[in-house]
Design an enzyme around this catalytic site. Structure first.
Site, PDB file in Angstrom:
ATOM      1  N   ALA A   1       0.793  -1.220   0.000  1.00 58.24           N
ATOM      2  CA  ALA A   1       0.000   0.000   0.000  1.00 58.24           C
ATOM      3  C   ALA A   1       0.825   1.269   0.000  1.00 58.24           C
ATOM      4  O   ALA A   1       0.273   2.361  -0.015  1.00 58.24           O
ATOM      5  CB  ALA A   1      -0.919  -0.002   1.220  1.00 58.24           C
TER       6      ALA A   1
ATOM      7  N   ASN B   1       2.410  -4.230   7.922  1.00 61.90           N
ATOM      8  CA  ASN B   1       3.199  -4.728   6.806  1.00 61.90           C
ATOM      9  C   ASN B   1       3.905  -3.594   6.074  1.00 61.90           C
ATOM     10  O   ASN B   1       5.003  -3.764   5.544  1.00 61.90           O
ATOM     11  CB  ASN B   1       2.315  -5.505   5.827  1.00 61.90           C
TER      12      ASN B   1
ATOM     13  N   HIS C   1      -0.433   6.696   4.754  1.00 61.62           N
ATOM     14  CA  HIS C   1       0.954   6.284   4.992  1.00 61.62           C
ATOM     15  C   HIS C   1       1.873   7.454   4.660  1.00 61.62           C
ATOM     16  O   HIS C   1       1.805   8.003   3.553  1.00 61.62           O
ATOM     17  CB  HIS C   1       1.312   5.078   4.127  1.00 61.62           C
TER      18      HIS C   1
END
Length: 265
Positions: free
Chosen positions: A122, A188, A218
């Site tokens: 992602a 992750n 993120h």
């Protein structure tokens, strides 16, 4: 192309849908499922070969295997595949925070000739981070910011009232190794950033529950000898599983499609 798939949960199902929609569905599909779910998966995927052991999957001769079943699947299945010379793309990169498992995977790949591919998942900027790494990494900071409900089922519940949170709260700060160990279903991305750059123990991580955001966010900040960058990615959570960004599925699909294309970027 003969594709092997480990797991057929939300990510596996979405991956199949993306490949079909893009006209890149594999000519053959072999799926490794838990023994208790083989019948269910066969009903859902009548066109696929469904097996329940690594040996059976290896015997089918897949060109590439994609793991999308969690950290346990990496530990239980991927070493055997690498040792048999099978190339594997993994989504559950946080599993490599276990130094023993990381070393086992490395040994298996070297012994058997298999290649372990870590999907970018992602997060963006992984290509640039990996390119800058040889120039000397000074600092790498990753911040994972998600709506409170996306942290449900994680240790964050022990320190925050996720259902009634009214202001953002940073509930974890530490290294990428600690984040991946303590938040395996959410971190992750931290592990991916760590492995691309400064490593698990030199990558700084903050995890944030923020009622002011609706998307999984993120943020990566990198300072290196050859350059520096800051990047922010907002990803939609997967239907029924807000912990997982839909971008994770598309990153896996890109790995599969790139192996069928004449031009790769």
């Amino acid at each position: 192309m003969h594709l092997g798939l480990i797991g057929y949960g939300a990510i596996g199902q979405m991956l199949q849908e993306v490949l079909e929609r893009e006209g890149m569905a594999p000519a053959r599909l072999t799926l490794l499922a838990r023994a208790g779910s083989v019948a269910r998966v066969r009903d859902a995927l009548p066109q696929a070969r469904v097996v329940d052991t690594v040996a059976a999957l290896v015997a089918e001769g897949p060109d590439l295997v994609v793991e999308c079943a969690g950290h346990g699947a990496v530990r239980d299945h991927v070493p055997g595949l690498l040792g048999a010379g099978v190339e594997c793309v993994i989504a559950s990169i946080g599993a490599l925070a276990d130094a023993g498992l990381e070393a086992e995977l490395q040994r298996a790949a070297q012994a058997g000739g298999g290649r372990l591919v870590l999907s970018a998942g992602a997060v963006g900027g992984i290509d640039l981070l990996a390119a800058l790494a040889p120039s000397g990494i000074e600092t790498v900071r990753y911040t994972g910011r998600k709506p409170p409900r996306a942290w449900a089922g994680s240790p964050a519940e022990a320190v925050l009232d996720l259902h009634n949170l009214t202001a953002l709260a940073t509930f974890f700060t530490g290294t990428a190794r600690e984040a991946a160990r303590d938040y395996p279903k959410n971190a992750n991305v931290a592990a991916t950033v760590a492995l691309a750059g400064a490593g698990f123990d030199r990558t700084e991580v903050a995890l944030v529950a923020d009622p002011g955001v609706t998307l999984n966010t993120h943020e990566v900040s990198v300072r290196a000898g050859a350059g520096a960058f800051d990047i922010r990615i907002e990803g939609r959570g997967a239907p029924g599983n807000p912990r997982t960004s839909v971008a994770t599925v598309y990153a896996l699909a890109r790995e599969v499609m790139n192996r069928q294309r004449a031009r790769v970027i």
